[in-house]
Every structure is written in structure tokens, then in C-alpha cells.
Design a protein around this motif. Structure first.
Motif: not given
Length: 113
Positions: A57-67
Motif C-alpha cells: 500500500a503506497d500513498p506517496t503518489g497522491g493517490t493510494l496504490a495497492i499493488t
């Protein structure tokens, strides 16, 4: 009382025969039971070694991305950990030593804030 995480990286384990691991598992379970009797046990567990089963889970791009997969591929990854609640660093060192001896590989210890 303070909580400490006692953990190892999978790469610290090394190569061993299945019989060796079976014996280490028995010894590790004995230490966990000792922790429970002493009232210091919070949690312990191994981590799935298959990185294909990881997700991030990565929120650093402005939108939460679950990969799928690990956040970043590393040379080392967490193998397992134990959390104890004890009076001080000295007590945490005692339990870390017991875990290390039972498992047969190094353990690192950090206080949980």
C-alpha cells in the motif's frame, strides 16, 4: 513495561536439512511457551517466504496504490518476529538470546515506541 520486537531476516537462516528445522521448531515453541508462562509474550510468527504473496500500500503518489508484490525488491526480507513486553533492555536481551539459541540464527532487537 516496554514492548520489544525480536526479529530476523530470512537470509540469516542459512541452508539446513529438514530435520534441523524440525528440531529448531520444537525449541522455538518451547521458548514461546516459556514466554507465555512468564507473562511477557505478546505475539510471535514467521513471515511467508514467498514474495509473490506480498502486496503493498503506497500513498506517496497522491493517490493510494495497492499493488501485488513487495513494495521494493531487496536483497533481504523479514523472516519472522516475536514481540515481548518486559521491564527493560536487559530483560529484552535475555529473551532475544533464548529466541536466537532456539532458532539457531541471529536476532535483532528494537524497542517499539
Amino acid at each position: 513495561m516496554a514492548q520489544y520486537i525480536i526479529y530476523f531476516n530470512q537470509q540469516w537462516v542459512g541452508e539446513h536439512r529438514p530435520e534441523w528445522f524440525a528440531e529448531r521448531g520444537r525449541l522455538a515453541n518451547e521458548v514461546v511457551e516459556e514466554m507465555k508462562r512468564a507473562g511477557v509474550y505478546v505475539f510471535a510468527g514467521g513471515v511467508d517466504e514467498n514474495l509473490d504473496n506480498a502486496f503493498s500500500a503506497d500513498p506517496t503518489g497522491g493517490t493510494l496504490a495497492i499493488t501485488d508484490g513487495p513494495y521494493r525488491i531487496h536483497d533481504v526480507h523479514l523472516g519472522g518476529f516475536t514481540v515481548v513486553e518486559v521491564d527493560d533492555d536487559e530483560a529484552a536481551k535475555v529473551w532475544a538470546g533464548k529466541v536466537a539459541e532456539a532458532c539457531g540464527w541471529p536476532q535483532e532487537v528494537r524497542r517499539v515506541w
